[in-house]
Each structure stands twice: as structure tokens, then as C-alpha cells.
Design an enzyme around this catalytic site. Sequence first.
Site, PDB file in Angstrom:
ATOM      1  N   LEU A 174      23.914 -11.217  24.552  1.00 40.00           N
ATOM      2  CA  LEU A 174      22.847 -12.099  24.066  1.00 40.00           C
ATOM      3  C   LEU A 174      23.129 -12.608  22.656  1.00 40.00           C
ATOM      4  O   LEU A 174      22.242 -12.679  21.802  1.00 40.00           O
ATOM      5  CB  LEU A 174      21.488 -11.392  24.129  1.00 40.00           C
ATOM      6  CG  LEU A 174      21.043 -10.932  25.521  1.00 40.00           C
ATOM      7  CD1 LEU A 174      19.696 -10.224  25.447  1.00 40.00           C
ATOM      8  CD2 LEU A 174      20.976 -12.088  26.504  1.00 40.00           C
TER       9      LEU A 174
ATOM     10  N   GLU B 254       0.825  -1.209   0.000  1.00 41.67           N
ATOM     11  CA  GLU B 254       0.000   0.000   0.000  1.00 41.67           C
ATOM     12  C   GLU B 254       0.862   1.263   0.000  1.00 41.67           C
ATOM     13  O   GLU B 254       0.568   2.228  -0.714  1.00 41.67           O
ATOM     14  CB  GLU B 254      -0.922   0.010   1.228  1.00 41.67           C
ATOM     15  CG  GLU B 254      -1.854  -1.187   1.315  1.00 41.67           C
ATOM     16  CD  GLU B 254      -1.316  -2.328   2.153  1.00 41.67           C
ATOM     17  OE1 GLU B 254      -2.082  -2.907   2.925  1.00 41.67           O
ATOM     18  OE2 GLU B 254      -0.105  -2.633   2.021  1.00 41.67           O
TER      19      GLU B 254
END
Length: 354
Positions: free
Chosen positions: A201, A48
Site C-alpha cells: 500500500l 494537559e
Amino acid sequence: MKDFMNLAFKLAKKAKPYPNPKVGAVLVRNEKIIGTGYHKGPGSPHAEIIAIENAKANGEEISGSILYVTLEPCSHTLKRTPPCTQAIISSGIKKVVFAMKDPNPLVNGTSELKKAGIEVVGPVNQQEGIELNKRYLKQISKKPTVILKMAMSADGKTATKTGDSKWITNEKSRTIVHKMRGEYDGVMVGAGTVIADNPELTVRLVPGKNPYRIIIDGKLRIPLDSKVITNPDKKTIVITTSKPPPELLEEFRKKTQVWICGEDEVDLQKLIIALQAMGMKKIMIEGGSELAASALNAGVVDQFYFFIAPKIIGGIGAKSVIGGGGIEKMSEAIPLKNMKIKKIDGNILLYFTR
């Protein structure tokens, strides 16, 4: 209308944006095509948006136009790109025709567009839409497996009363955790863990692919120079609420992805759905104790990996493995099953399912 929608489907088939759905869009004004677009890949503008920008680039008047799109426009912020409904509303489009409703429960574009006074027609080609996005539909229908991994002392503590937690478990246990990270799509921690430990992490101790780092930070408290933010791989998503001021939110968005997921506190159930829509199939929660409690209360945890070291920490001020308010009666305890026990060079790994 049929010809315009057929063109939208033809455009949608051009790209392979998995785990996102294939979407094509055609913008029409006075029966003339003024813009087209399709979603090329994860993190790139949706169909869109591309159709609207295409029309602008061609110098076309968008106000009063009709948008034909193969999937209901998105309205939520739990993703890498802004909601399409905002762009549709602000551009002056008067009508949206969509082929198929988005099965993602976070998407409610129809409602948002109607509230703004835009006429919405659809679904109009549901079966063709299903055929186009069979792979996406299969993926979105299955909840990711979520595990809770915690390291603790023999008396259930995750840190001392001063917050020191390096290291509770031995090196072999930590190596196993790094191997696990490489097998998961995302690892999740709370803001407290990032502030206290500044973890990376990542997969460092073994070969493997870094997972996405999902940081639960309802007030945007973590430092912007945290390792999870500065990692150049750009695989960190900070999950916050509507509480932080706009200027702080903007500062974070200059550095990393930020999703708003909740008013006063992060809605973990909605978050898991959003990560599922992103294509994640396996997510590991690594801490801390408050996030563990929230995840249990939200009912999103499927499996448990508890790494236990033969150490006593003690102290009423030392953090327990599960935080929160706790229960009042033993009848309220969460039952676990399928227990497995493994020794790891003097540490113990306890495995359960909920």
C-alpha cells in the site's frame, strides 16, 4: 481565573501543531501555578498531559488542583495519543476550566469529567478560542472526500474462487493507482485483503509520498509481520473494536498505532470523522468486497473508480466487487451519476459519483 486563562492562551500560541488545534494548559493549586504545557505537534503529548507531568517533575501536589485549558479536554481513543480525560481523572484534579468546546463530534470530555465527579466550567473565552484556532475549525468542519477504488474482471469479480487476484488489471492501470495513492492522505483496506495479498500500500511505481495505511481489522487478525506493519515509515493505523483481548491489543500497539472504533464492528462514520480531525482531506478505500459493502452502507463513499479488465473469471465462489448481504429490491439500489469512461491500454476505468 482570567490571568491563568490568559497564560494558557499565551502558551497555546507558541506552537504550530496543525492539523491539531493549538492548546495551552495551566495547572493551579491554592492560587499558585504548579504546572504548564502546550501541544507542540501531531502525535506529541497534549497540553494537559504536559502540564500534569510538569507539576510532577517539580514535586508539586496535584490532587485538588484546578486545570485551565484553552480547549475542552479530549476523551476519545481515535487518535495518536491517549485521552486527556483519563490522565485528568487519575491525577486528582478537582476542577477544569476550558475556554472553548471542541467542535470535533468525537470529543465529549465535559461529560466524562463530570461523571468522574470533577467540576467543569466552560466555555469561558469562546471567541478568543475561535480566533486562536480558525484554521483547525475550518478543517474540522469539512468532511474528507472518500473514494472507493476497485479492480475487477468484466463479470465483476475481484479474485478467483481460490482467492488469486494477481493481476486482474494491466500494469498501466496499476501505475495509475500508485499515482492516485500519492495524491491521497490515506488508503484503507480490510483485514482480508492484508491476509490474502500482504500488500505494501505504498507508492512504488511512480515518484510520490506514501499515504497513511488504514487497516480495518475488528478482531486483530492480520499477521504482525505484514508489510503494512513492518514498513519503517510508521504510517499504518490499525482500526479495531472492543473485541480483541487486552494482551493481543498490547502486542499490536508495540508495533503500530491501534485505534478502537466500535464495540462489535468498526464504525466507519466515526472513523472518517477521526481521520478528518487528524487532517486528512482525501481517503481512498482499496478493498476488499466486505469493506466496500460496509462503506456503502455507512454512506461515507463520495466517488467510485472501477478498473475493469477484459477477462471472465466466473464461479459462484469467486468474490464479487461488492460483498455484504446485498439488497432485496431494485428500488433499493444505490444510484450513481456523473459517469465517465476512460480506456487504459485495453482496460477500462469507470468513474461515478454517488
